[in-house]
Scaffold this motif. Sequence first.
Motif, short mmCIF file in Angstrom:
data_model
loop_
_atom_site.label_atom_id
_atom_site.label_comp_id
_atom_site.label_asym_id
_atom_site.label_seq_id
_atom_site.Cartn_x
_atom_site.Cartn_y
_atom_site.Cartn_z
N UNK A 41 4.66 -4.11 -5.96
CA UNK A 41 4.96 -5.05 -7.04
C UNK A 41 4.97 -4.35 -8.40
N UNK A 42 4.02 -3.42 -8.58
CA UNK A 42 3.96 -2.67 -9.83
C UNK A 42 5.21 -1.83 -10.03
N UNK A 43 5.65 -1.15 -8.98
CA UNK A 43 6.85 -0.31 -9.08
C UNK A 43 8.10 -1.16 -9.32
N UNK A 44 8.15 -2.35 -8.72
CA UNK A 44 9.27 -3.25 -8.97
C UNK A 44 9.29 -3.68 -10.44
N UNK A 45 8.11 -3.95 -10.98
CA UNK A 45 8.03 -4.37 -12.37
C UNK A 45 8.42 -3.23 -13.31
N UNK A 46 7.99 -2.02 -13.01
CA UNK A 46 8.33 -0.87 -13.85
C UNK A 46 9.84 -0.60 -13.85
N UNK A 47 10.49 -0.89 -12.73
CA UNK A 47 11.92 -0.60 -12.61
C UNK A 47 12.78 -1.85 -12.81
N UNK A 48 12.18 -2.90 -13.40
CA UNK A 48 12.85 -4.21 -13.49
C UNK A 48 14.18 -4.14 -14.25
N UNK A 49 14.24 -3.35 -15.32
CA UNK A 49 15.48 -3.26 -16.09
C UNK A 49 15.96 -1.82 -16.27
N UNK A 50 15.21 -0.88 -15.73
CA UNK A 50 15.62 0.53 -15.80
C UNK A 50 15.34 1.20 -17.12
N UNK A 51 14.73 0.50 -18.07
CA UNK A 51 14.51 1.08 -19.40
C UNK A 51 13.54 2.25 -19.37
N UNK A 52 12.47 2.13 -18.58
CA UNK A 52 11.50 3.23 -18.49
C UNK A 52 12.15 4.46 -17.86
N UNK A 53 12.91 4.26 -16.81
CA UNK A 53 13.62 5.38 -16.17
C UNK A 53 14.54 6.08 -17.15
N UNK A 54 15.31 5.29 -17.88
CA UNK A 54 16.28 5.84 -18.82
C UNK A 54 15.59 6.63 -19.93
N UNK A 55 14.47 6.10 -20.42
CA UNK A 55 13.75 6.76 -21.51
C UNK A 55 13.19 8.11 -21.07
N UNK A 56 12.52 8.12 -19.92
CA UNK A 56 11.86 9.35 -19.45
C UNK A 56 12.88 10.42 -19.07
N UNK A 57 13.93 10.02 -18.38
CA UNK A 57 14.96 11.00 -17.99
C UNK A 57 15.81 11.40 -19.19
N UNK A 58 16.04 10.45 -20.09
CA UNK A 58 16.84 10.73 -21.27
C UNK A 58 16.24 11.78 -22.18
N UNK A 59 14.93 11.97 -22.07
CA UNK A 59 14.26 13.00 -22.87
C UNK A 59 14.81 14.39 -22.56
N UNK A 60 15.29 14.58 -21.33
CA UNK A 60 15.78 15.89 -20.89
C UNK A 60 17.29 16.01 -20.97
N UNK A 61 17.94 15.01 -21.57
CA UNK A 61 19.40 15.00 -21.69
C UNK A 61 19.81 15.38 -23.12
N UNK A 62 20.82 16.23 -23.22
CA UNK A 62 21.33 16.65 -24.52
C UNK A 62 22.62 15.87 -24.82
N UNK A 63 22.55 14.89 -25.75
CA UNK A 63 23.74 14.07 -26.05
C UNK A 63 24.87 14.86 -26.69
N UNK A 64 24.55 16.00 -27.29
CA UNK A 64 25.58 16.81 -27.93
C UNK A 64 26.50 17.46 -26.90
N UNK A 65 25.92 18.01 -25.87
CA UNK A 65 26.70 18.67 -24.82
C UNK A 65 27.00 17.74 -23.65
N UNK A 66 26.35 16.54 -23.66
CA UNK A 66 26.52 15.58 -22.57
C UNK A 66 26.10 16.19 -21.23
N UNK A 67 25.01 16.96 -21.27
CA UNK A 67 24.52 17.62 -20.06
C UNK A 67 22.99 17.65 -20.05
N UNK A 68 22.44 17.94 -18.87
CA UNK A 68 21.02 18.21 -18.73
C UNK A 68 20.84 19.73 -18.80
#
Length: 245
Positions: A41-68
């Motif tokens: 239930x906790x994992x379902x709540x954490x992934x309810x809208x994907x915002x946490x996933x996007x934030x944590x993974x987005x930290x390693x993404x470079x928007x300038x080059x559009x690459x990891x």
Amino acid sequence: MQLSSKLNQHETLLPIRINALYPLSTRFYAIHAVLLMFFGLLFLWLARDGSLDMTLTGYWFDPMTQQFPWKDNAWLDLINHRLLKYVVIATGVLLLLAGLMRRQQHWVLVALLIGVGSLAVGVLKATSAHSCPWDLVQFGGKAFSYPLLGAVPVESGPGRCFPGGHASSGFSLMALFFLYWPSRPRMAWLCWGGAIALGLAMGYGQMMRGAHFLSHNLWAGWWVWLVQLLIYGCVTHLMNKMRKI
């Protein structure tokens, strides 16, 4: 009288040593069933809208080059993606061979649990419509993301990225818990906790490369432990029923 007592004590201990495939108590399974439901239930709540996933993974993404930038990092690929996985595989294979050579059913079962844990996640991953971060439009790809239990969009991409297969390799070593419980409970919990730490570390390395989200890794650990508990419980129950026949 003392001699008789010693002989009886020896006869009592001998079957315990031989009966390596010990069943776990109903209380043990009940506690872990409650814990699995809670964390599910906790994992379902954490992934309810994907915002946490996007934030944590987005930290390693470079928007300038559009690459990891770390996607093709040689050291991250060698140590985390290859070497650690090979160590886990070698651990399972060596334990299996040692169990077969010494006729230790307990060792063989634990070795098989290591493999089955990752296999179960691999099957789920192969049938998943969720794509990896580097395939999504938010991270320079063409696929559309969607919540864990949401409707699958038409352009969901290649999929086959949930749960995290690489993290499951580390989590699969949770099976070593059964190698030491209940004779050495501290060692059992140490192996269990160490496997969780390893799985999270291996999964985080994949997040740095843009290969997985946090929720992918958390659910990998959840499924591995569920499958290992179910199989160990079924095997030990059947073995003990056969001994009574």
